[in-house]
Design a protein around this motif. Structure first.
Motif, mmCIF file in Angstrom:
data_model
loop_
_atom_site.group_PDB
_atom_site.id
_atom_site.type_symbol
_atom_site.label_atom_id
_atom_site.label_comp_id
_atom_site.label_asym_id
_atom_site.label_seq_id
_atom_site.Cartn_x
_atom_site.Cartn_y
_atom_site.Cartn_z
ATOM 1 N N GLN A 26 -73.356 -19.335 -19.869
ATOM 2 C CA GLN A 26 -73.610 -20.058 -18.625
ATOM 3 C C GLN A 26 -73.260 -21.542 -18.737
ATOM 4 O OE1 GLN A 26 -77.693 -18.698 -18.221
ATOM 5 N NE2 GLN A 26 -77.122 -17.582 -16.361
ATOM 6 N N ALA A 27 -73.355 -22.094 -19.940
ATOM 7 C CA ALA A 27 -73.070 -23.514 -20.144
ATOM 8 C C ALA A 27 -71.575 -23.806 -20.253
ATOM 9 C CB ALA A 27 -73.785 -24.010 -21.403
ATOM 10 N N MET A 28 -70.754 -22.771 -20.365
ATOM 11 C CA MET A 28 -69.313 -22.981 -20.528
ATOM 12 C C MET A 28 -68.709 -23.593 -19.277
ATOM 13 S SD MET A 28 -67.841 -19.777 -22.641
ATOM 14 C CE MET A 28 -66.524 -20.772 -23.327
ATOM 15 N N THR A 29 -67.804 -24.526 -19.485
ATOM 16 C CA THR A 29 -67.113 -25.145 -18.356
ATOM 17 C C THR A 29 -65.677 -24.656 -18.238
ATOM 18 O OG1 THR A 29 -66.562 -27.040 -19.746
ATOM 19 C CG2 THR A 29 -68.550 -27.210 -18.372
ATOM 20 N N VAL A 30 -65.132 -24.115 -19.321
ATOM 21 C CA VAL A 30 -63.788 -23.536 -19.281
ATOM 22 C C VAL A 30 -63.866 -22.113 -19.815
ATOM 23 C CG1 VAL A 30 -62.552 -25.704 -19.506
ATOM 24 C CG2 VAL A 30 -63.212 -24.473 -21.558
ATOM 25 N N GLN A 31 -62.904 -21.312 -19.360
ATOM 26 C CA GLN A 31 -62.905 -19.926 -19.799
ATOM 27 C C GLN A 31 -61.937 -19.770 -20.957
ATOM 28 O OE1 GLN A 31 -62.261 -18.038 -15.985
ATOM 29 N NE2 GLN A 31 -64.454 -17.923 -15.670
ATOM 30 N N GLY A 32 -61.244 -18.686 -21.053
ATOM 31 C CA GLY A 32 -60.282 -18.492 -22.123
ATOM 32 C C GLY A 32 -60.893 -17.821 -23.332
ATOM 33 N N GLN A 33 -60.360 -18.138 -24.515
ATOM 34 C CA GLN A 33 -60.756 -17.468 -25.749
ATOM 35 C C GLN A 33 -62.226 -17.709 -26.095
ATOM 36 O OE1 GLN A 33 -58.817 -15.186 -27.338
ATOM 37 N NE2 GLN A 33 -60.702 -14.718 -28.428
ATOM 38 N N GLU A 90 -65.041 -5.632 -21.256
ATOM 39 C CA GLU A 90 -64.136 -5.443 -22.385
ATOM 40 C C GLU A 90 -62.686 -5.356 -21.911
ATOM 41 O OE1 GLU A 90 -64.418 -2.695 -26.296
ATOM 42 O OE2 GLU A 90 -64.204 -1.547 -24.446
ATOM 43 N N ARG A 91 -62.472 -4.777 -20.736
ATOM 44 C CA ARG A 91 -61.116 -4.583 -20.208
ATOM 45 C C ARG A 91 -60.603 -5.774 -19.400
ATOM 46 N NH1 ARG A 91 -62.506 1.492 -19.317
ATOM 47 N NH2 ARG A 91 -63.908 0.735 -17.719
ATOM 48 N N MET A 92 -61.499 -6.723 -19.063
ATOM 49 C CA MET A 92 -61.120 -7.837 -18.199
ATOM 50 C C MET A 92 -60.540 -9.003 -18.962
ATOM 51 S SD MET A 92 -64.121 -8.477 -15.445
ATOM 52 C CE MET A 92 -64.513 -7.245 -14.246
ATOM 53 N N ASP A 93 -59.586 -9.651 -18.325
ATOM 54 C CA ASP A 93 -59.091 -10.932 -18.813
ATOM 55 C C ASP A 93 -60.101 -11.998 -18.367
ATOM 56 O OD1 ASP A 93 -57.309 -13.521 -18.040
ATOM 57 O OD2 ASP A 93 -56.478 -12.461 -19.777
ATOM 58 N N THR A 94 -60.289 -13.014 -19.167
ATOM 59 C CA THR A 94 -61.298 -14.033 -18.822
ATOM 60 C C THR A 94 -60.936 -14.808 -17.564
ATOM 61 O OG1 THR A 94 -60.261 -15.655 -20.295
ATOM 62 C CG2 THR A 94 -62.075 -14.320 -21.205
ATOM 63 N N GLU A 95 -59.687 -14.770 -17.152
ATOM 64 C CA GLU A 95 -59.267 -15.458 -15.923
ATOM 65 C C GLU A 95 -59.451 -14.578 -14.681
ATOM 66 O OE1 GLU A 95 -58.579 -18.670 -16.172
ATOM 67 O OE2 GLU A 95 -58.755 -18.486 -18.347
ATOM 68 N N ASP A 96 -59.827 -13.331 -14.866
ATOM 69 C CA ASP A 96 -60.040 -12.409 -13.746
ATOM 70 C C ASP A 96 -61.155 -12.962 -12.866
ATOM 71 O OD1 ASP A 96 -61.021 -10.225 -12.128
ATOM 72 O OD2 ASP A 96 -60.076 -8.825 -13.522
ATOM 73 N N PRO A 97 -60.939 -13.053 -11.549
ATOM 74 C CA PRO A 97 -61.980 -13.581 -10.661
ATOM 75 C C PRO A 97 -63.257 -12.733 -10.640
ATOM 76 C CG PRO A 97 -60.020 -12.913 -9.405
ATOM 77 C CD PRO A 97 -59.700 -12.741 -10.849
ATOM 78 N N GLN A 98 -63.169 -11.484 -11.082
ATOM 79 C CA GLN A 98 -64.352 -10.625 -11.127
ATOM 80 C C GLN A 98 -65.187 -10.833 -12.388
ATOM 81 O OE1 GLN A 98 -65.692 -8.568 -8.722
ATOM 82 N NE2 GLN A 98 -64.232 -9.828 -7.599
ATOM 83 N N MET A 99 -64.655 -11.576 -13.369
ATOM 84 C CA MET A 99 -65.360 -11.778 -14.638
ATOM 85 C C MET A 99 -66.729 -12.411 -14.408
ATOM 86 S SD MET A 99 -65.281 -11.443 -17.949
ATOM 87 C CE MET A 99 -64.363 -11.951 -19.353
ATOM 88 N N SER A 100 -66.784 -13.459 -13.644
ATOM 89 C CA SER A 100 -68.052 -14.166 -13.430
ATOM 90 C C SER A 100 -69.094 -13.296 -12.719
ATOM 91 C CB SER A 100 -67.807 -15.465 -12.659
ATOM 92 O OG SER A 100 -68.993 -16.203 -12.563
ATOM 93 N N PRO A 101 -68.738 -12.598 -11.623
ATOM 94 C CA PRO A 101 -69.736 -11.735 -10.983
ATOM 95 C C PRO A 101 -70.214 -10.585 -11.882
ATOM 96 C CG PRO A 101 -67.883 -12.075 -9.494
ATOM 97 C CD PRO A 101 -67.515 -12.705 -10.804
ATOM 98 N N VAL A 102 -69.314 -10.002 -12.672
ATOM 99 C CA VAL A 102 -69.711 -8.901 -13.558
ATOM 100 C C VAL A 102 -70.611 -9.443 -14.669
ATOM 101 C CG1 VAL A 102 -68.880 -7.137 -15.172
ATOM 102 C CG2 VAL A 102 -67.723 -7.465 -12.980
ATOM 103 N N LEU A 103 -70.276 -10.614 -15.203
ATOM 104 C CA LEU A 103 -71.144 -11.236 -16.212
ATOM 105 C C LEU A 103 -72.533 -11.521 -15.646
ATOM 106 C CD1 LEU A 103 -69.016 -13.822 -18.209
ATOM 107 C CD2 LEU A 103 -70.551 -12.106 -19.164
ATOM 108 N N GLN A 104 -72.589 -12.023 -14.409
ATOM 109 C CA GLN A 104 -73.895 -12.297 -13.787
ATOM 110 C C GLN A 104 -74.679 -11.016 -13.590
ATOM 111 O OE1 GLN A 104 -75.229 -15.473 -13.201
ATOM 112 N NE2 GLN A 104 -77.008 -14.135 -13.137
#
Length: 186
Positions: A26-33, A90-104
């Motif tokens: 949650q504290a991350m400001t950038v995504q990626g690796q 596991e299958r998502m790229d970190t830039e995928d717009p769905q990453m944040s909602p699925v993580l939440q």
């Protein structure tokens, strides 16, 4: 991975560890690796924790707690939802717009599951079992986590005896994949 103590101390230490990883996410400001590494880390912890609970905690709940079958079945359903979310991540790229909602959604599911276990399930099992039994259960949970897979396997069995037979094989395959890819080393 292994914290020591009885089953409650062991599992609650896992809960705090996962909450800490979620806080870093949650504290991350950038995504990626960096985000991928944290998602992999929380996945490894949650899968190992879940496998150990499915192999040892929930069978004890079924055996010793009144209405234990219903309680264990509810916890297994929670695990199924979490495991499906982990597989999506596991299958998502970190830039995928769905990453944040699925993580939440994952964080919400895990938080509700942890609250339910710590406030309802654990007190019932503590009342039903001796401290010696709870200590032995903690030892068994630690051993199971050491041999558990590191990746989600939503279609794998989640009840004994099949889960105890298949988990070590999945663990070997997962650890080989992790070694080749470098996953979980950061």
């Amino acid at each position: 991975m292994g914290h020591g103590g009885n089953v409650f101390e062991e599992l609650m230490a896992d809960h705090r560890e996962v909450e800490e990883i979620f806080g870093r996410i949650q504290a991350m400001t950038v995504q990626g690796q960096g985000l991928r590494d944290l998602v992999d880390e929380v996945t490894i912890e949650l899968v190992r924790h879940s496998v150990a609970e499915e192999q040892h905690l929930y069978p004890a709940v079924r055996e010793y707690v009144e209405g234990g079958d219903r309680l264990a079945d509810k916890e297994l359903a929670d695990h199924g939802r979490v495991e499906n979310l982990l597989k999506q991540l596991e299958r998502m790229d970190t830039e995928d717009p769905q990453m944040s909602p699925v993580l939440q959604q994952l964080m919400d599911e895990v938080a509700a599951h942890v609250e339910d276990e710590e406030n309802n399930l654990f007190p019932m099992l503590r009342q039903a079992c001796s401290s010696e039994m709870l200590g032995d259960l903690g030892d068994r949970v630690r051993r199971a986590k050491a041999m558990a897979p590191t990746r989600p396997h939503p279609s794998a069995p989640d009840t004994p005896p099949a889960n105890k037979l298949l988990a070590p094989g999945a663990d070997l395959v997962d650890r080989a994949r992790d070694f080749v890819t470098g996953r979980g080393r950061s």
